[in-house]
Design a protein around this motif. Structure first.
Motif, PDB file in Angstrom:
ATOM      1  N   ALA A 150     -44.977 -36.836 -73.358  1.00 20.91           N
ATOM      2  CA  ALA A 150     -45.015 -35.474 -73.891  1.00 20.91           C
ATOM      3  C   ALA A 150     -46.016 -34.618 -73.126  1.00 20.91           C
ATOM      4  CB  ALA A 150     -45.361 -35.499 -75.374  1.00 20.91           C
ATOM      5  N   ALA A 151     -47.164 -35.195 -72.773  1.00 20.16           N
ATOM      6  CA  ALA A 151     -48.176 -34.438 -72.042  1.00 20.16           C
ATOM      7  C   ALA A 151     -47.675 -34.016 -70.669  1.00 20.16           C
ATOM      8  CB  ALA A 151     -49.444 -35.279 -71.904  1.00 20.16           C
ATOM      9  N   VAL A 152     -46.968 -34.898 -69.983  1.00 16.81           N
ATOM     10  CA  VAL A 152     -46.448 -34.577 -68.649  1.00 16.81           C
ATOM     11  C   VAL A 152     -45.335 -33.535 -68.737  1.00 16.81           C
ATOM     12  CG1 VAL A 152     -45.237 -35.505 -66.646  1.00 16.81           C
ATOM     13  CG2 VAL A 152     -47.106 -36.808 -67.689  1.00 16.81           C
ATOM     14  N   VAL A 153     -44.393 -33.756 -69.643  1.00 19.65           N
ATOM     15  CA  VAL A 153     -43.275 -32.815 -69.775  1.00 19.65           C
ATOM     16  C   VAL A 153     -43.780 -31.445 -70.219  1.00 19.65           C
ATOM     17  CG1 VAL A 153     -41.158 -32.296 -71.069  1.00 19.65           C
ATOM     18  CG2 VAL A 153     -41.581 -34.622 -70.252  1.00 19.65           C
ATOM     19  N   ALA A 154     -44.626 -31.435 -71.249  1.00 23.07           N
ATOM     20  CA  ALA A 154     -45.130 -30.170 -71.777  1.00 23.07           C
ATOM     21  C   ALA A 154     -46.041 -29.468 -70.778  1.00 23.07           C
ATOM     22  CB  ALA A 154     -45.880 -30.417 -73.083  1.00 23.07           C
ATOM     23  N   GLY A 155     -46.857 -30.251 -70.080  1.00 22.30           N
ATOM     24  CA  GLY A 155     -47.863 -29.656 -69.210  1.00 22.30           C
ATOM     25  C   GLY A 155     -47.351 -29.172 -67.878  1.00 22.30           C
TER      26      GLY A 155
END
Length: 564
Positions: A384-389
């Motif tokens: 989620a952090a990679v996709v969102a960021g």
């Protein structure tokens, strides 16, 4: 190696380590799912030793969630449409109280069954239709995870300017199409990379972070309030202003503003079980009902007073972002820079805390159920952090995509019915009696028709349909979309309409056309068809001589009976 066995080559070892199979999470022994269904321990009911959230933890949770830049600025949106502080304060309180009701009701499902939202959804939507609700929630969580990070990058900018004033002189090397400057990119990258290890903390170990933010964020907010009022010599002129609208326009602006407040937390009205599954007591989470609106309103009031006072010595537009006020401290020498650094650090923790509690953990739970063979909560938080960021490029969303932001703000259109269906299913239809192992079984009692509960589908579609024109109007504007006044007014209280209407429809359809196989006399806990009134709680578990938690009979003093 045994005789005749060939030693694997380096190529074979590399192929095995890089294959998709090597990323599989071992299937847990004792999982409630059938043997052919892959699950992992983060999907299973929370064990008693991890049910350690008490009422004070829940209060700390909301304090970390509510105290953020968005809440501080909520009043600005209310005042901007023509209302005054006299309307803003009751709107903030009532809007949060309204949305706290489904948060508590659906949160109680988690505190009783100790399973996440994405598993609970099986009971109301059916094993396969639940994926619609799960995907919808996961996508929204990742969008807001990125947007909150892009907003919070300003905290890093202030901290770096306080530490090294020359940071503000970094020349921009990025084109206008990038959506941010070189300095902005550096700040955002640092926000993301420092936030990452905090996002990977498992929910069972979040309590220390709650308490740190509970001290840091209010301290910074109150310090900013005190400084602004002292420098201005009072609270400013905003409290002399009155509403500039009246009549029916006043009433609909009141409703639309309250709907905007409820929409802010409409996601948690659906997935609050992701956190209450760790509750020690099934009733401890009811503290949310008074705590949430009180905390939100206090934060909003502090924002109003601070902004009003700051306007005295910063003529022009009102500064609703506290970081804009804090940045002025940078001009007061080394003492001001130190104050700005620690104040920005506190707001950084506030943003990260909100990202964890409202977005990261929620998305991770959803990804765990969508891809249980490869994803657990920790891996889900990283994905989620990679996709969102980075994949969603949130800085571009903030700089240019007004229509997308309007859509995200109007997503309550869909979340209201989802929350209503879950509430109606557990409390009014199932009467709190659920077959927990069947929640993991695609062929179990919650299969309904082809894995879809058509009652939930109807109860979702009917209230959403008349709200779509209003959503289109909010996204594209009156120049592009023309709808009658009735539909436009209906959209002003979209979340409440969807929530109430879905409850009514779901209950009527469920009683008129009951799914009898899903109606139980008692809650079923294990695969041996043992019905118990509640899952063993942490307070029921004794400590054995070996220091490990255990219960005397697996269910302690609860009523137990074998289903025929």
């Amino acid at each position: 190696m045994g005789r005749g066995m060939k030693r694997p080559s380096a190529h074979d070892i590399k192929r095995r380590c890089t294959s998709l199979h090597s990323w599989e999470i071992p299937k847990q022994n004792g999982a409630l799912a059938p043997a052919h269904v892959w699950t992992n321990k983060d999907m299973d009911p929370t064990p008693p030793e991890h049910q350690n959230w008490g009422s004070w933890t829940i209060i700390a949770y909301w304090a970390t969630d509510v105290l953020n830049l968005t809440t501080w600025q909520t009043a600005s949106a209310i005042l901007a449409v023509g209302l005054s502080w006299r309307e803003a304060i009751p709107i903030m309180f009532l809007g949060n109280f309204v949305v706290a009701i489904p948060i508590v009701l659906n949160g109680a499902i988690g505190s009783r069954l100790h399973v996440p939202f994405s598993v609970i959804a099986t009971s109301s939507f059916g094993y396969y239709l639940r994926y619609f609700a799960i995907v919808s929630r996961a996508i929204l969580a990742m969008f807001w995870l990125g947007i909150q990070g892009a907003n919070g990058a300003q905290c890093i900018t202030i901290m770096l300017r306080a530490w090294a004033p020359s940071y503000n002189d970094i020349p921009n090397q990025l084109p206008a199409s990038a959506g941010l400057t070189t300095q902005g990119f550096i700040s955002y990258f640092l926000f993301w990379i420092i936030q990452l290890p905090l996002l990977l903390i498992h929910p069972t170990k979040l309590k220390p972070l709650f308490w740190i933010k509970l001290v840091a964020a209010p301290t910074s907010a109150l310090a900013l309030l005190g400084w602004s009022v002292h420098k201005a010599g009072g609270g400013g002129e905003i409290f002399t202003q009155k509403a500039t609208v009246s009549g029916s326009e006043y009433a609909y602006l009141w409703l639309s503003s309250m709907s905007a407040v409820t929409g802010t937390w409409s996601t948690l009205s659906v997935n609050m079980p992701d956190f209450t599954r760790y509750a020690r007591s099934p009733n401890g989470q009811f503290i949310q009902l008074p705590a949430m609106p009180i905390l939100f309103t206090l934060c909003g009031v502090i924002g109003i007073v601070t902004t009003s006072a700051a306007h005295v010595f910063t003529p022009g537009e009102y500064l609703w972002n506290p970081l804009d006020i804090i940045s002025q401290w940078l001009d007061y020498g080394s003492g001001g820079r130190a104050a700005a650094f620690f104040a920005a650090l506190a707001w950084y923790l506030a943003q990260v805390g909100t990202n964890i509690t409202a977005n990261s953990v929620s998305a991770a739970n959803d990804l765990t159920v969508l891809f249980p063979r490869w994803v657990n909560i920790r891996r889900g938080c990283f994905i989620a952090a990679v996709v969102a960021g980075w994949v969603l490029v949130p800085w571009k969303i903030l700089s240019s995509a007004e229509t997308l932001l309007a859509f995200l703000g109007g997503y309550a259109v869909f979340l209201g019915p989802l929350a209503g269906i879950m509430t109606a299913d557990f409390w009014l239809v199932k009467k709190q009696k659920v077959d927990i192992p069947a929640l993991y079984n695609p062929d179990g009692r919650y299969r309904y028709v082809g894995g879809c509960n058509w009652r939930a589908a109807v109860a979702f579609i009917v209230p959403v349909a008349p709200l779509l024109p209003g959503l289109g109007l909010s996204i594209s504007g009156p120049e592009a979309v023309h709808i009658n006044e009735g539909l436009a007014n209906l959209y002003t209280f979209n979340w409440m309409f969807g929530f109430v209407t879905s409850i009514f429809l779901y209950v009527v359809l469920s009683y008129a056309f009951p799914a009898k196989e899903t109606l139980l006399a008692e809650t079923v806990w294990d695969l041996d068809q043992i019905a118990v009134e509640a899952y063993p709680r942490a307070s029921d578990v004794e400590e054995g001589s070996d220091g490990k938690s255990k219960s005397s009979d697996g269910v302690n003093d609860m009523k137990v009976k074998e289903l025929s």
